[in-house]
Design a protein around this motif. Structure first.
Motif, PDB file in Angstrom:
ATOM      1  N   ARG A 202     -32.218 -12.797 -12.820  1.00  0.00           N
ATOM      2  CA  ARG A 202     -33.255 -11.769 -12.958  1.00  0.00           C
ATOM      3  C   ARG A 202     -34.110 -11.702 -11.700  1.00  0.00           C
ATOM      4  N   GLN A 203     -34.472 -12.872 -11.161  1.00  0.00           N
ATOM      5  CA  GLN A 203     -35.322 -12.894  -9.967  1.00  0.00           C
ATOM      6  C   GLN A 203     -34.606 -12.294  -8.757  1.00  0.00           C
ATOM      7  N   VAL A 204     -33.330 -12.651  -8.578  1.00  0.00           N
ATOM      8  CA  VAL A 204     -32.587 -12.146  -7.416  1.00  0.00           C
ATOM      9  C   VAL A 204     -32.320 -10.650  -7.554  1.00  0.00           C
ATOM     10  N   LEU A 205     -31.877 -10.200  -8.734  1.00  0.00           N
ATOM     11  CA  LEU A 205     -31.521  -8.798  -8.914  1.00  0.00           C
ATOM     12  C   LEU A 205     -32.742  -7.882  -8.892  1.00  0.00           C
ATOM     13  N   ALA A 206     -33.931  -8.459  -9.100  1.00  0.00           N
ATOM     14  CA  ALA A 206     -35.147  -7.648  -9.008  1.00  0.00           C
ATOM     15  C   ALA A 206     -35.332  -7.126  -7.590  1.00  0.00           C
ATOM     16  N   VAL A 207     -34.804  -7.847  -6.619  1.00  0.00           N
ATOM     17  CA  VAL A 207     -34.908  -7.447  -5.208  1.00  0.00           C
ATOM     18  C   VAL A 207     -33.587  -6.888  -4.693  1.00  0.00           C
ATOM     19  N   HIS A 208     -32.474  -7.417  -5.213  1.00  0.00           N
ATOM     20  CA  HIS A 208     -31.140  -7.009  -4.750  1.00  0.00           C
ATOM     21  C   HIS A 208     -30.368  -6.434  -5.933  1.00  0.00           C
ATOM     22  N   SER A 209     -30.767  -5.260  -6.357  1.00  0.00           N
ATOM     23  CA  SER A 209     -30.190  -4.670  -7.560  1.00  0.00           C
ATOM     24  C   SER A 209     -28.705  -4.353  -7.421  1.00  0.00           C
ATOM     25  N   ASP A 210     -28.229  -4.230  -6.178  1.00  0.00           N
ATOM     26  CA  ASP A 210     -26.806  -3.938  -5.970  1.00  0.00           C
ATOM     27  C   ASP A 210     -25.963  -5.201  -5.828  1.00  0.00           C
ATOM     28  N   GLY A 211     -26.573  -6.353  -6.005  1.00  0.00           N
ATOM     29  CA  GLY A 211     -25.829  -7.598  -5.996  1.00  0.00           C
ATOM     30  C   GLY A 211     -25.824  -8.299  -4.649  1.00  0.00           C
ATOM     31  N   ILE A 212     -25.079  -9.397  -4.582  1.00  0.00           N
ATOM     32  CA  ILE A 212     -25.004 -10.233  -3.379  1.00  0.00           C
ATOM     33  C   ILE A 212     -23.535 -10.459  -3.026  1.00  0.00           C
ATOM     34  N   ASP A 213     -23.305 -11.016  -1.840  1.00  0.00           N
ATOM     35  CA  ASP A 213     -21.934 -11.160  -1.341  1.00  0.00           C
ATOM     36  C   ASP A 213     -21.363 -12.562  -1.470  1.00  0.00           C
ATOM     37  N   VAL A 214     -22.211 -13.574  -1.315  1.00  0.00           N
ATOM     38  CA  VAL A 214     -21.725 -14.955  -1.277  1.00  0.00           C
ATOM     39  C   VAL A 214     -22.703 -15.866  -2.005  1.00  0.00           C
TER      40      VAL A 214
END
Length: 314
Positions: A202-214
């Motif tokens: 929840r914390q990460v997707l609040a800033v990176h709603s399109d996801g992460i790579d690694v």
């Protein structure tokens, strides 16, 4: 020589007086000044790897160390007596390790000359954790423009991974409690997330709603790894150092899952030496303790929550 060893699996590590090892053909003997502590050390002492390791007792613990080449065996050409070296000295099949006044290594093994100006206690903190971090970033193929989450960022491997992923051009998110956020940013993290403050996704997707790579993960169990992997974009990579990933399940979701198993080498150490010499990589030593304090230091590491490396002064 003085050494910290166990008389059997599960025994409390104790200070013992054991024979000084002699270098064989192609081997060097190093008079150690400092030894670095790694989680693998207490895992070996506890017998967690007994099915894959055939060791004699007493077994001297430890892998990482730094010191001065004291003697060389027949055929040694790369390193010479009197040279300052650091690296991995673990020789489980002979009951040898780095928590001792003397250790043995292959001349062509994972040892290298110490970076210029580095002190022994710093050098001893580098080898295993930093080689792991470097090989992980290589294996993940971290590149410019990617977003990389480092889980377990405050430990030895994690701090190395943050620096190296940032150096590769990635935007780095590091998991850390608030009191370590400043340290993580100084090492190259663009953002930090406090895993004690609720759901990490929840914390990460609040800033990176399109996801992460690694994801580079040093701590999560299988259930948590599966949860964190939900943030990966298609084609994303998840690397676990504790073998918590199911590669087949990841592949079925269009992801790359890797249970990391590194191979220490002089080539990796020499790459790290070049970075250290260029002031482009550093290792944070959290604690220095005397050799006799190894048992307590191992117990503290087993409890978790590392904020850097622990080093034994020999």
């Amino acid at each position: 020589m003085r050494a910290i060893a166990v008389s059997e699996y599960g025994a409390t590590p104790a200070l013992m007086n054991l024979p000084r090892p002699e270098p064989g053909p192609g081997e060097i003997r190093v008079k150690l000044i400092a030894a670095g502590l790694n989680p693998l050390d207490w895992k070996i002492a506890d017998g967690m790897l007994k099915d894959s390791l055939d060791v004699p007792f007493p077994l001297i613990l430890g892998q990482d160390g730094a010191g001065v080449v004291d003697a060389v065996g027949e055929g040694v050409t790369r390193l010479r007596p009197g040279e300052q070296v650091y690296g991995s000295f673990f020789g489980a099949e002979r009951g040898l390790g780095s928590y001792a006044e003397y250790a043995i290594a292959r001349d062509d093994g994972p040892v290298a000359r110490m970076p210029a100006g580095m002190i022994y206690t710093q050098a001893a903190a580098v080898p295993t954790a930093s080689m792991t971090a470097l090989a992980m970033v290589d294996q993940a193929r971290v590149d410019t423009g990617q977003t990389v989450l480092v889980v377990g960022a405050t430990g030895g491997v994690g701090q190395g991974a943050v620096q190296l992923a940032s150096r590769a051009g990635a935007k780095v998110i590091a998991t850390a409690l608030d009191d370590m956020a400043g340290t993580m940013r100084r090492l190259g993290a663009d953002e930090t997330v406090d895993h004690s403050k609720g759901d990490l996704n929840r914390q990460v997707l609040a800033v990176h709603s399109d996801g992460i790579d690694v994801v580079l993960d040093m701590v999560s169990d299988t259930a948590m790894a599966e949860h964190i992997a939900q943030m990966l974009r298609p084609g994303g990579t998840y690397i676990s150092t504790i073998w918590a990933v199911n590669p087949d399940a990841m592949e079925a979701r269009g992801l790359r899952g890797v249970n990391f198993q590194g191979t220490p080498s002089s080539a990796l150490l020499e790459r790290l030496s070049a970075l250290i010499d260029a002031s482009a990589f550093r290792v944070r030593v959290e604690r220095e303790v005397p050799l006799a304090g190894a048992a307590g230091a191992l117990a503290g590491n087993r409890a978790g929550g590392a904020r850097g490396k622990t080093v034994l002064r020999i």
